[in-house]
Design a protein around this motif. Structure first.
Motif, PDB file in Angstrom:
ATOM      1  N   PHE A  91       0.812  -1.222   0.000  1.00  0.00           N
ATOM      2  CA  PHE A  91       0.000   0.000   0.000  1.00  0.00           C
ATOM      3  C   PHE A  91       0.852   1.282   0.000  1.00  0.00           C
ATOM      4  O   PHE A  91       0.309   2.384  -0.016  1.00  0.00           O
ATOM      5  CB  PHE A  91      -0.940   0.008   1.214  1.00  0.00           C
ATOM      6  N   GLY A  92       2.158   1.132   0.049  1.00  0.00           N
ATOM      7  CA  GLY A  92       3.036   2.306   0.024  1.00  0.00           C
ATOM      8  C   GLY A  92       3.176   3.002   1.364  1.00  0.00           C
ATOM      9  O   GLY A  92       3.833   4.041   1.468  1.00  0.00           O
ATOM     10  N   THR A  93       2.553   2.428   2.407  1.00  0.00           N
ATOM     11  CA  THR A  93       2.591   3.090   3.716  1.00  0.00           C
ATOM     12  C   THR A  93       3.890   2.828   4.477  1.00  0.00           C
ATOM     13  O   THR A  93       4.057   3.337   5.582  1.00  0.00           O
ATOM     14  CB  THR A  93       1.393   2.620   4.578  1.00  0.00           C
ATOM     15  N   ILE A  94       4.792   2.095   3.861  1.00  0.00           N
ATOM     16  CA  ILE A  94       6.077   1.821   4.519  1.00  0.00           C
ATOM     17  C   ILE A  94       6.812   3.146   4.774  1.00  0.00           C
ATOM     18  O   ILE A  94       7.620   3.257   5.691  1.00  0.00           O
ATOM     19  CB  ILE A  94       6.942   0.850   3.653  1.00  0.00           C
ATOM     20  N   VAL A  95       6.483   4.126   3.944  1.00  0.00           N
ATOM     21  CA  VAL A  95       7.165   5.422   4.073  1.00  0.00           C
ATOM     22  C   VAL A  95       6.938   6.037   5.451  1.00  0.00           C
ATOM     23  O   VAL A  95       7.807   6.722   5.992  1.00  0.00           O
ATOM     24  CB  VAL A  95       6.703   6.371   2.932  1.00  0.00           C
ATOM     25  N   TYR A  96       5.786   5.750   6.081  1.00  0.00           N
ATOM     26  CA  TYR A  96       5.521   6.323   7.413  1.00  0.00           C
ATOM     27  C   TYR A  96       6.487   5.790   8.461  1.00  0.00           C
ATOM     28  O   TYR A  96       6.722   6.446   9.467  1.00  0.00           O
ATOM     29  CB  TYR A  96       4.060   6.056   7.828  1.00  0.00           C
ATOM     30  N   TRP A  97       6.989   4.594   8.228  1.00  0.00           N
ATOM     31  CA  TRP A  97       7.979   4.043   9.168  1.00  0.00           C
ATOM     32  C   TRP A  97       9.231   4.928   9.207  1.00  0.00           C
ATOM     33  O   TRP A  97       9.935   4.972  10.188  1.00  0.00           O
ATOM     34  CB  TRP A  97       8.380   2.608   8.760  1.00  0.00           C
ATOM     35  N   TYR A  98       9.457   5.593   8.070  1.00  0.00           N
ATOM     36  CA  TYR A  98      10.672   6.417   7.973  1.00  0.00           C
ATOM     37  C   TYR A  98      10.407   7.889   8.318  1.00  0.00           C
ATOM     38  O   TYR A  98      11.322   8.683   8.323  1.00  0.00           O
ATOM     39  CB  TYR A  98      11.263   6.291   6.559  1.00  0.00           C
ATOM     40  N   LEU A  99       9.150   8.235   8.559  1.00  0.00           N
ATOM     41  CA  LEU A  99       8.817   9.629   8.882  1.00  0.00           C
ATOM     42  C   LEU A  99       8.570   9.832  10.374  1.00  0.00           C
ATOM     43  O   LEU A  99       8.438  10.950  10.844  1.00  0.00           O
ATOM     44  CB  LEU A  99       7.563  10.061   8.102  1.00  0.00           C
ATOM     45  N   ARG A 100       8.503   8.706  11.116  1.00  0.00           N
ATOM     46  CA  ARG A 100       8.229   8.809  12.544  1.00  0.00           C
ATOM     47  C   ARG A 100       9.517   9.122  13.314  1.00  0.00           C
ATOM     48  O   ARG A 100      10.612   8.854  12.819  1.00  0.00           O
ATOM     49  CB  ARG A 100       7.667   7.477  13.064  1.00  0.00           C
ATOM     50  N   PRO A 101       9.353   9.637  14.540  1.00  0.00           N
ATOM     51  CA  PRO A 101      10.570   9.904  15.328  1.00  0.00           C
ATOM     52  C   PRO A 101      11.268   8.618  15.796  1.00  0.00           C
ATOM     53  O   PRO A 101      12.365   8.674  16.325  1.00  0.00           O
ATOM     54  CB  PRO A 101      10.042  10.713  16.521  1.00  0.00           C
ATOM     55  N   LEU A 102      10.591   7.483  15.611  1.00  0.00           N
ATOM     56  CA  LEU A 102      11.168   6.192  16.015  1.00  0.00           C
ATOM     57  C   LEU A 102      11.764   5.507  14.784  1.00  0.00           C
ATOM     58  O   LEU A 102      11.051   5.322  13.791  1.00  0.00           O
ATOM     59  CB  LEU A 102      10.041   5.328  16.599  1.00  0.00           C
ATOM     60  N   PRO A 103      13.053   5.147  14.805  1.00  0.00           N
ATOM     61  CA  PRO A 103      13.640   4.491  13.630  1.00  0.00           C
ATOM     62  C   PRO A 103      12.902   3.177  13.314  1.00  0.00           C
ATOM     63  O   PRO A 103      12.468   2.483  14.240  1.00  0.00           O
ATOM     64  CB  PRO A 103      15.080   4.196  14.064  1.00  0.00           C
ATOM     65  N   PRO A 104      12.747   2.848  12.015  1.00  0.00           N
ATOM     66  CA  PRO A 104      11.971   1.647  11.662  1.00  0.00           C
ATOM     67  C   PRO A 104      12.511   0.362  12.276  1.00  0.00           C
ATOM     68  O   PRO A 104      11.732  -0.492  12.688  1.00  0.00           O
ATOM     69  CB  PRO A 104      12.059   1.603  10.133  1.00  0.00           C
ATOM     70  N   GLN A 105      13.842   0.265  12.360  1.00  0.00           N
ATOM     71  CA  GLN A 105      14.405  -0.977  12.925  1.00  0.00           C
ATOM     72  C   GLN A 105      14.042  -1.139  14.393  1.00  0.00           C
ATOM     73  O   GLN A 105      13.794  -2.238  14.859  1.00  0.00           O
ATOM     74  CB  GLN A 105      15.932  -1.082  12.710  1.00  0.00           C
ATOM     75  N   ARG A 106      13.976   0.016  15.118  1.00  0.00           N
ATOM     76  CA  ARG A 106      13.613  -0.075  16.534  1.00  0.00           C
ATOM     77  C   ARG A 106      12.114  -0.379  16.677  1.00  0.00           C
ATOM     78  O   ARG A 106      11.711  -1.162  17.531  1.00  0.00           O
ATOM     79  CB  ARG A 106      13.960   1.221  17.261  1.00  0.00           C
ATOM     80  N   TYR A 107      11.319   0.240  15.828  1.00  0.00           N
ATOM     81  CA  TYR A 107       9.867  -0.017  15.846  1.00  0.00           C
ATOM     82  C   TYR A 107       9.606  -1.501  15.604  1.00  0.00           C
ATOM     83  O   TYR A 107       8.845  -2.140  16.333  1.00  0.00           O
ATOM     84  CB  TYR A 107       9.184   0.837  14.772  1.00  0.00           C
ATOM     85  N   TYR A 108      10.273  -2.050  14.577  1.00  0.00           N
ATOM     86  CA  TYR A 108      10.093  -3.465  14.232  1.00  0.00           C
ATOM     87  C   TYR A 108      10.509  -4.350  15.414  1.00  0.00           C
ATOM     88  O   TYR A 108       9.811  -5.295  15.790  1.00  0.00           O
ATOM     89  CB  TYR A 108      10.930  -3.794  12.996  1.00  0.00           C
TER      90      TYR A 108
END
Lengths: 267, 268
Positions: A91-108
């Protein structure tokens, strides 16, 4: 503050589960029936056989039941939560993982931690019931229990990194449905969920020694039932730790490469 | 079904196949997944056969006929009727609502949702195992036996389809019921490949009358190999497995139609 935000991220999936009682009831029923069936199967198979492949009946039943309980640790319906990497890539929403103040690797990692702790609570409760009912044997000694706990922790870390690699694959292939299914089968087969690896031919055991899957489940369970003696535990734990380090470095590299492939709003 | 309907099915299937080719790595992996799934069942069955010889009083070449029958029936199910597995997702995403307003039966639209690439791998391995099982078999493969085996394969396919259709019907009312279909697949894979008489009577009874897994391959193989009297059910019931498969599928389709009639989407 960081701890609070980490807690909020980690509890997302468990909260989702707790708010859907029918799913929890189904999980409980499924786990109960699966344990009864697996225990019955191995008892039935050993009916006319003594020790085979170095495992007696009680060891085989204990191994099989613990494998069912352990497979519960990361068996959540993540798809319903619409937060899998596959769905975000689609859905292309992966980009939000990179716009949050939390890094994507830490979120995951935090999401996975929450899921694994929640699944572990299920497995632990199931283990207590099985132990009380005499379905599984207790560990041979306190030392065995300690080594098993450490090995199980390392095994779960290996499992986390293997799942992460498959999810990261989406950044290059867009889809990972088939890869996930292959992983589940490989994991079940090569880690000893279907049957303890000790029953397999020598070539199969040798092959799985070069793959990370047996480090996830077969090693801790073999230590628990005594199929791997305590004298060999040091080597096995070192192999598990080695896999953790290799996979951690590899996934770190993949996160870095993946970030370069994420495009926001066309450029 | 009219000739025009068949022509549309063929066209949609061809388009679906081309659509699967869009993601080449996924396409190849889907073929691999079918093969790996089947191979994992074979390995499991082989390991048990080699470690526990004379399982349930059966000769190993006779036992081999059970996973061969089950896997070929499963491959046929995946190829022709397998989209019932996972229909809960269509319901959750509201796609069923769209299907309801199109001029094609909903069940057919579900089956034509995508081409099951994994069925190629499933079928390849299953046919290989069946050839292996038949070549190792000591039985005299008369025309009657072969006809019965074919009927059993079709019956097994229909029975598996019936079980997934029941879950799909439940999903129309409770979308989370789709959870059960994954478990069902797991149970069929784990307990459908060897004589169920190694299990305690209550557990065997559950896998016969609770979840009719025994009728997919165990009973047909027992009848074919002369173990039909030691299955724990009357011989005629075991022998009627293909017929029961067809009846179960018919019943499941009626249930699906009834459930669809009572379906209410998110907008009521």
């Amino acid at each position: 503050m960081a701890v609070l935000s980490a807690w909020r991220v980690a509890r997302v999936t468990p909260l989702g589960e707790l708010h859907t009682p029918p799913r929890m009831t189904a999980a409980l029923l499924r786990l109960t029936v699966q344990i009864v069936l697996v225990a019955s199967l191995w008892r039935g198979l050993y009916h006319a056989t003594g020790t085979t492949a170095g495992l007696d009946r009680d060891q085989a039943v204990t191994y099989a039941v613990l494998a069912v309980l352990a497979s519960r640790v990361r068996e959540l319906d993540q798809y319903s939560g619409r937060d899998t990497v596959l769905q975000h890539m689609h859905f292309g929403t992966i980009v939000y993982w990179y716009l949050r103040p939390l890094p994507p690797q830490r979120y995951y990692a935090l999401r996975a931690l929450g899921e694994q702790v929640y699944g572990f609570a299920w497995a632990l409760a199931g283990y207590a019931v099985c132990l009380a009912a005499g379905v599984v044997r207790p560990p041979g000694s306190a030392a065995v229990a300690g080594v098993f706990a450490l090995s199980l922790l390392l095994g779960q870390l290996v499992m986390y990194y293997v799942m992460l690699v498959i999810d990261q694959l989406c950044f290059w292939t867009l889809r990972n449905g088939a890869a996930i299914m292959i992983l589940i089968f490989a994991q079940n087969l090569l880690s000893g969920v279907y049957a303890p690896l000790w029953f397999f031919p020598d070539w199969f055991i040798t092959l799985s020694a070069f793959l990370p899957f047996q480090a996830t489940l077969s090693v801790p369970l073999s230590l628990y039932v005594g199929r791997i003696p305590l004298s060999d535990a040091g080597f096995q734990l070192a192999v598990q730790a080695g896999w953790v380090v290799v996979l951690a470095l590899f996934t770190r590299l993949l996160w870095r490469r993946a970030a370069r492939r994420v495009i926001s709003q066309g450029g | 079904m009219s000739l025009n309907a068949l022509r549309i099915i063929w066209r949609v299937t061809r388009l679906n196949f081309r659509a699967q080719l869009e993601y080449r790595s996924e396409f190849l992996m889907m073929i691999a997944i079918g093969a790996i799934w089947q191979v994992s069942v074979i390995v499991f069955a082989t390991v048990l056969l080699s470690r526990f010889t004379g399982m349930g009083g059966w000769d190993s070449s006779d036992v081999l006929l059970i996973p061969a029958t089950r896997m070929l029936a499963h491959a046929l199910f995946v190829l022709f009727l397998g989209r019932m597995h996972g229909v809960g997702r269509h319901i959750q995403e509201g796609r069923i609502d769209t299907y309801l307003v199109r001029p094609m039966p909903v069940h057919r639209q579900v089956q034509l949702e995508f081409f099951p690439t994994n069925a190629i791998g499933d079928m390849t391995v299953a046919v290989g195992l069946m050839v292996g099982a038949l070549s190792r078999s000591q039985l005299d493969w008369t025309a009657g036996r072969i006809t019965y085996l074919i009927a059993c394969l079709i019956g097994g396919m229909l029975l598996e389809a019936a079980m997934f259709t029941v879950v799909a019907s439940a999903s129309l009312r409770f979308p989370a019921a789709d959870y059960w279909s994954r478990w069902l697949e797991e149970l069929l894979g784990t307990f459908g490949s060897y004589p169920l008489n190694v299990l305690p009577r209550a557990v065997g009874g559950f896998l016969t009358f609770g979840l009719p897994l025994a009728f997919v391959a165990y009973f047909p193989a027992a009848v074919l190999t002369g173990h039909g009297d030691s299955t724990g059910v009357p011989y005629w019931l075991a022998a009627a497995s293909p017929l029961l498969g067809a009846l179960a599928y018919l019943g499941a389709r009626l249930l699906w139609r009834w459930s669809l009639g009572h379906y209410t989407g998110v907008n009521g």
